[in-house]
Design a protein around this motif. Structure first.
Motif, PDB file in Angstrom:
ATOM      1  N   GLU A 161      -3.899  -1.336   5.182  1.00 53.56           N
ATOM      2  CA  GLU A 161      -4.106  -0.475   4.333  1.00 53.56           C
ATOM      3  C   GLU A 161      -4.298   0.921   5.271  1.00 53.56           C
ATOM      4  O   GLU A 161      -4.556   1.107   7.058  1.00 53.56           O
ATOM      5  CB  GLU A 161      -5.512  -0.575   3.959  1.00 53.56           C
ATOM      6  CG  GLU A 161      -5.895   0.667   3.687  1.00 53.56           C
ATOM      7  CD  GLU A 161      -5.168   0.577   1.827  1.00 53.56           C
ATOM      8  OE1 GLU A 161      -5.342   1.588   1.519  1.00 53.56           O
ATOM      9  OE2 GLU A 161      -4.557   0.053   1.336  1.00 53.56           O
ATOM     10  N   TRP A 162      -3.423   1.915   5.631  1.00 54.79           N
ATOM     11  CA  TRP A 162      -3.550   2.813   5.905  1.00 54.79           C
ATOM     12  C   TRP A 162      -4.380   4.589   5.505  1.00 54.79           C
ATOM     13  O   TRP A 162      -4.487   5.032   4.842  1.00 54.79           O
ATOM     14  CB  TRP A 162      -1.698   4.137   5.740  1.00 54.79           C
ATOM     15  CG  TRP A 162      -1.336   4.452   7.090  1.00 54.79           C
ATOM     16  CD1 TRP A 162      -2.237   5.408   7.545  1.00 54.79           C
ATOM     17  CD2 TRP A 162      -0.983   4.172   8.524  1.00 54.79           C
ATOM     18  NE1 TRP A 162      -1.784   6.392   9.204  1.00 54.79           N
ATOM     19  CE2 TRP A 162      -1.331   4.999   9.341  1.00 54.79           C
ATOM     20  CE3 TRP A 162      -0.194   2.832   8.466  1.00 54.79           C
ATOM     21  CZ2 TRP A 162      -0.495   4.870  10.436  1.00 54.79           C
ATOM     22  CZ3 TRP A 162       0.233   2.886  10.112  1.00 54.79           C
ATOM     23  CH2 TRP A 162       0.585   3.651  11.252  1.00 54.79           C
ATOM     24  N   GLU A 214       4.487   8.137  -2.494  1.00 55.27           N
ATOM     25  CA  GLU A 214       4.104   6.892  -3.925  1.00 55.27           C
ATOM     26  C   GLU A 214       4.854   6.046  -3.465  1.00 55.27           C
ATOM     27  O   GLU A 214       5.554   5.415  -2.253  1.00 55.27           O
ATOM     28  CB  GLU A 214       5.363   7.267  -5.184  1.00 55.27           C
ATOM     29  CG  GLU A 214       4.410   8.667  -5.403  1.00 55.27           C
ATOM     30  CD  GLU A 214       5.958   9.693  -6.968  1.00 55.27           C
ATOM     31  OE1 GLU A 214       6.349   8.974  -6.750  1.00 55.27           O
ATOM     32  OE2 GLU A 214       5.304  10.855  -7.182  1.00 55.27           O
ATOM     33  N   PRO A 215       4.428   4.211  -4.494  1.00 52.64           N
ATOM     34  CA  PRO A 215       5.116   3.509  -3.942  1.00 52.64           C
ATOM     35  C   PRO A 215       6.934   3.345  -3.774  1.00 52.64           C
ATOM     36  O   PRO A 215       7.537   4.132  -4.177  1.00 52.64           O
ATOM     37  CB  PRO A 215       5.084   2.662  -4.916  1.00 52.64           C
ATOM     38  CG  PRO A 215       3.934   3.107  -5.062  1.00 52.64           C
ATOM     39  CD  PRO A 215       3.879   4.486  -5.054  1.00 52.64           C
ATOM     40  N   GLY A 216       7.827   2.902  -2.577  1.00 49.79           N
ATOM     41  CA  GLY A 216       9.108   3.105  -2.305  1.00 49.79           C
ATOM     42  C   GLY A 216       8.898   4.015  -1.576  1.00 49.79           C
ATOM     43  O   GLY A 216      10.484   4.194  -1.402  1.00 49.79           O
ATOM     44  N   ASP A 217       8.307   4.954  -1.236  1.00 48.39           N
ATOM     45  CA  ASP A 217       8.794   6.335   0.181  1.00 48.39           C
ATOM     46  C   ASP A 217       8.753   5.419   1.315  1.00 48.39           C
ATOM     47  O   ASP A 217       7.592   4.080   1.238  1.00 48.39           O
ATOM     48  CB  ASP A 217       7.877   7.142   0.039  1.00 48.39           C
ATOM     49  CG  ASP A 217       7.585   8.483  -1.263  1.00 48.39           C
ATOM     50  OD1 ASP A 217       8.525   7.880  -1.933  1.00 48.39           O
ATOM     51  OD2 ASP A 217       5.977   9.067  -1.169  1.00 48.39           O
ATOM     52  N   ARG A 244       1.695   1.214  -2.032  1.00 55.69           N
ATOM     53  CA  ARG A 244       0.984   1.210  -3.411  1.00 55.69           C
ATOM     54  C   ARG A 244       0.335   3.141  -3.293  1.00 55.69           C
ATOM     55  O   ARG A 244       0.151   3.199  -1.641  1.00 55.69           O
ATOM     56  CB  ARG A 244      -0.402   0.563  -3.120  1.00 55.69           C
ATOM     57  CG  ARG A 244      -2.135   0.503  -4.656  1.00 55.69           C
ATOM     58  CD  ARG A 244      -2.918   0.234  -4.122  1.00 55.69           C
ATOM     59  NE  ARG A 244      -3.850   1.657  -3.472  1.00 55.69           N
ATOM     60  CZ  ARG A 244      -3.830   1.714  -1.490  1.00 55.69           C
ATOM     61  NH1 ARG A 244      -3.886  -0.200  -1.877  1.00 55.69           N
ATOM     62  NH2 ARG A 244      -3.994   2.188  -1.188  1.00 55.69           N
ATOM     63  N   ALA A 245       0.376   3.577  -3.981  1.00 54.82           N
ATOM     64  CA  ALA A 245      -0.199   4.591  -4.104  1.00 54.82           C
ATOM     65  C   ALA A 245      -1.605   5.054  -3.260  1.00 54.82           C
ATOM     66  O   ALA A 245      -2.419   4.164  -3.229  1.00 54.82           O
ATOM     67  CB  ALA A 245      -0.234   5.561  -5.189  1.00 54.82           C
ATOM     68  N   VAL A 303      -3.488   4.488   1.934  1.00 54.75           N
ATOM     69  CA  VAL A 303      -2.093   4.000   1.032  1.00 54.75           C
ATOM     70  C   VAL A 303      -2.214   2.875   1.776  1.00 54.75           C
ATOM     71  O   VAL A 303      -2.685   2.018   2.671  1.00 54.75           O
ATOM     72  CB  VAL A 303      -0.683   5.310   1.608  1.00 54.75           C
ATOM     73  CG1 VAL A 303      -0.731   6.046   0.428  1.00 54.75           C
ATOM     74  CG2 VAL A 303      -0.279   5.008   2.720  1.00 54.75           C
ATOM     75  N   ALA A 304      -1.317   1.848   0.699  1.00 60.10           N
ATOM     76  CA  ALA A 304      -0.858   0.359   1.663  1.00 60.10           C
ATOM     77  C   ALA A 304       1.201   0.685   2.219  1.00 60.10           C
ATOM     78  O   ALA A 304       1.430   1.186   1.512  1.00 60.10           O
ATOM     79  CB  ALA A 304      -0.820  -0.456   0.080  1.00 60.10           C
ATOM     80  N   VAL A 305       1.310   0.143   3.125  1.00 62.00           N
ATOM     81  CA  VAL A 305       1.715  -0.136   3.813  1.00 62.00           C
ATOM     82  C   VAL A 305       2.467  -1.407   4.168  1.00 62.00           C
ATOM     83  O   VAL A 305       1.576  -2.492   4.533  1.00 62.00           O
ATOM     84  CB  VAL A 305       2.566   0.364   5.285  1.00 62.00           C
ATOM     85  CG1 VAL A 305       2.152   2.409   4.458  1.00 62.00           C
ATOM     86  CG2 VAL A 305       1.562   0.589   6.250  1.00 62.00           C
ATOM     87  N   LYS A 306       4.164  -1.307   4.359  1.00 61.27           N
ATOM     88  CA  LYS A 306       4.235  -3.086   4.920  1.00 61.27           C
ATOM     89  C   LYS A 306       5.748  -2.839   5.391  1.00 61.27           C
ATOM     90  O   LYS A 306       6.297  -1.328   5.837  1.00 61.27           O
ATOM     91  CB  LYS A 306       4.685  -3.675   3.988  1.00 61.27           C
ATOM     92  CG  LYS A 306       5.961  -3.201   3.416  1.00 61.27           C
ATOM     93  CD  LYS A 306       7.008  -4.442   1.781  1.00 61.27           C
ATOM     94  CE  LYS A 306       7.865  -3.844   1.202  1.00 61.27           C
ATOM     95  NZ  LYS A 306       7.591  -4.925   0.251  1.00 61.27           N
ATOM     96  N   PRO A 307       5.970  -3.370   6.445  1.00 60.10           N
ATOM     97  CA  PRO A 307       7.076  -3.463   7.854  1.00 60.10           C
ATOM     98  C   PRO A 307       8.567  -3.522   6.838  1.00 60.10           C
ATOM     99  O   PRO A 307       8.941  -3.868   5.993  1.00 60.10           O
ATOM    100  CB  PRO A 307       7.379  -4.520   8.693  1.00 60.10           C
ATOM    101  CG  PRO A 307       6.598  -5.515   7.836  1.00 60.10           C
ATOM    102  CD  PRO A 307       5.540  -4.374   7.103  1.00 60.10           C
ATOM    103  N   VAL A 308       9.045  -2.675   7.352  1.00 61.35           N
ATOM    104  CA  VAL A 308      10.795  -2.797   6.525  1.00 61.35           C
ATOM    105  C   VAL A 308      11.530  -3.469   7.920  1.00 61.35           C
ATOM    106  O   VAL A 308      11.970  -4.247   8.183  1.00 61.35           O
ATOM    107  CB  VAL A 308      11.358  -1.153   6.472  1.00 61.35           C
ATOM    108  CG1 VAL A 308      13.001  -1.581   5.530  1.00 61.35           C
ATOM    109  CG2 VAL A 308      10.363  -0.569   5.009  1.00 61.35           C
TER     110      VAL A 308
END
Length: 133
Positions: A25-26, A42-45, A66-67, A80-85
């Protein structure tokens, strides 16, 4: 899809921490302008994970999963929620950002105190180019 740059002090939360956790969670952003940018995500950014203070370099790419939602007891902040790419092949340092004329309008250079800033499409392409050089 939009692009962003999110800064964190690596001793507080680093790229390696995000890799270990798999997602996070950022949160904890307490600046109105940065909060407003979080609310635009937005999700996908995608976002660059930038280590501030000590390293001063973009080190990885994250995806917004997650927005925004309210952050804090009063609900006036956002997270917002983030994940590593993926990790960047080469860190993109602050010196590299400043030396690249195509990044002269990059928001993180113009508003250096903000922990969340947008990145334009053409700037994103340059940043990825620098990460491979």
């Amino acid at each position: 899809m939009r692009y962003w740059l999110l800064r964190s002090e690596p001793d507080a939360y680093s790229w390696d921490d995000l890799i270990r956790d798999g997602a996070t969670e950022w949160n904890g952003v307490r600046n109105y302008t940065a909060r407003n940018f979080l609310k635009e995500m937005e999700p996908g950014d995608q976002a660059l994970f930038y280590h501030s203070n000590t390293e001063k370099a973009a080190v990885g790419i994250m995806e917004i999963t997650r927005a925004w939602q309210p952050d804090g007891d009063d609900g006036k902040w956002a997270s917002v929620a983030v994940k590593p790419v993926r990790k960047l092949a080469k860190p993109v340092t602050l010196a590299m950002l400043k030396a690249e004329p195509r990044l002269a309008k990059l928001e993180v250079l113009r508003q250096s105190r903000l922990s969340v800033t947008p990145v334009r499409d053409d700037e994103w392409a340059v940043l990825l180019e620098l990460a491979k050089a």
